[in-house]
Design an enzyme around this catalytic site. Structure first.
Site, PDB file in Angstrom:
ATOM      1  N   SER A 138       0.851  -1.194   0.000  1.00  0.00           N
ATOM      2  CA  SER A 138       0.000   0.000   0.000  1.00  0.00           C
ATOM      3  C   SER A 138       0.884   1.240   0.000  1.00  0.00           C
ATOM      4  O   SER A 138       2.000   1.210   0.554  1.00  0.00           O
ATOM      5  CB  SER A 138      -0.873   0.019   1.266  1.00  0.00           C
ATOM      6  N   TYR A 151      -0.865  -0.382  10.404  1.00  0.00           N
ATOM      7  CA  TYR A 151      -1.056  -0.880   9.025  1.00  0.00           C
ATOM      8  C   TYR A 151       0.097  -0.393   8.151  1.00  0.00           C
ATOM      9  O   TYR A 151       0.721  -1.167   7.421  1.00  0.00           O
ATOM     10  CB  TYR A 151      -2.402  -0.361   8.505  1.00  0.00           C
TER      11      TYR A 151
END
Ligand SMILES: NC(=O)c1ccc[n+]([C@@H]2O[C@H](COP(=O)([O-])OP(=O)(O)OC[C@H]3O[C@@H](n4cnc5c(N)ncnc54)[C@H](OP(=O)(O)O)[C@@H]3O)[C@@H](O)[C@H]2O)c1
Length: 247
Positions: A138, A151
């Site tokens: 990501s 995350y």
């Protein structure tokens, strides 16, 4: 050989979203696809709709069982040509609210499982050279966003792993890369998007010079990095974000 014209591809996180679309794309292009995630019924339904796909239910947070699980897949279906890891836990949690079990779950699924699966993939007999590993990470492993601290850390760790693993695995004929997407129109994301105010929606859209991405934008990048068109590329992270991080 191009991954889009044959071979056996394991897609981790194939029950929903981007992973499901990756699995569907490889299957219609002639690959045998192993569909991995927890939702067994959903994987079976996806497999039934595809020419050559098999469900392989698994919980990636159960790290101790993963290497035997992959060995079982290879025993049943033969050596893999590609491993695509797309599973993730994406919890928006402010730093003040994190506890150890939540942090551990994120790192187990997002970081440690793909590392252990790569270790199992590289074992002689588990892959067919030239082999390839692609992680879907990501842009939050590269730029910050409030409430995505852990995350982001779990994804950035993958980028570091990819660089050093590439140097070890090239001797065996395995390339390893990552794709770092920006916001993609998946079912889950759009449900969250629908809950936002008009002002919030406008601000998200404005952050993407080329607009919000579609699953196929990521699928195409994964296909490229899996197949022979990228045979001279390893140890890199390809950003697929409509210009978000160029600003
Ligand atoms: N969507 C975006 O905008 C976006 C942006 C940047 C990066 N990404 C990355 O792209 C990837 C896919 O995202 P997505 O939005 O398509 O996700 P999604 O729709 O939420 O799907 C996540 C997948 O991971 C699987 N999964 C989660 N925990 C698991 C576990 N413990 N064991 C096995 N499988 C597990 C889920 O399957 P089960 O629930 O069936 O287990 C599902 O197949 C992720 O790595 C995410 O970080 C997405």
């Amino acid at each position: 050989m191009s991954q889009s014209s044959g071979g056996t591809v394991l897609v981790a996180g194939a029950s929903y979203g981007i992973g499901e679309q990756i699995a569907r794309h490889f299957a219609v292009r002639g690959c045998k696809v192993i569909l991995a995630a927890r939702s067994a019924d959903r994987l079976s339904a996806i497999a039934e709709s595809l020419p050559s796909a098999v469900p392989a239910p698994v919980d990636f947070s159960k790290l101790e069982a993963l290497q035997d699980w992959l060995a079982g897949i290879v025993r049943d279906h033969g050596p893999l040509s590609s491993l695509v890891y797309c599973a993730a836990v994406m919890s928006r949690i402010p730093l003040r609210d994190f506890d150890v079990p939540t942090m551990e779950e994120i790192f187990r699924v997002n970081t440690m499982a793909p590392i252990l699966l790569t270790q199992a993939f590289r074992r002689p007999g588990s892959f067919r050279a030239p082999g390839s590993v692609v992680f879907v990470s990501s842009i939050i492993g590269m730029v910050g966003r409030p409430s995505l601290t852990v995350y982001g850390a779990s994804k950035e760790a993958l980028h570091g792993f990819v660089r050093s693993a590439a140097l070890e695995l090239c001797r065996q004929g395995i390339r390893i890369n990552a794709v770092a997407p920006g916001m993609i129109e998946t079912e889950h994301n759009m449900t969250e998007f629908a809950r936002m105010s008009e002002v919030q929606k406008a601000s998200v859209k404005a952050a993407y010079p080329l607009g919000i991405g579609a699953p196929m934008d990521v699928v195409k990048a994964v296909e490229f990095l899996s197949g022979e068109d990228s045979k001279w590329i390893t140890g890199t992270t390809l950003v697929v974000d409509g210009g978000y991080t160029a600003q």
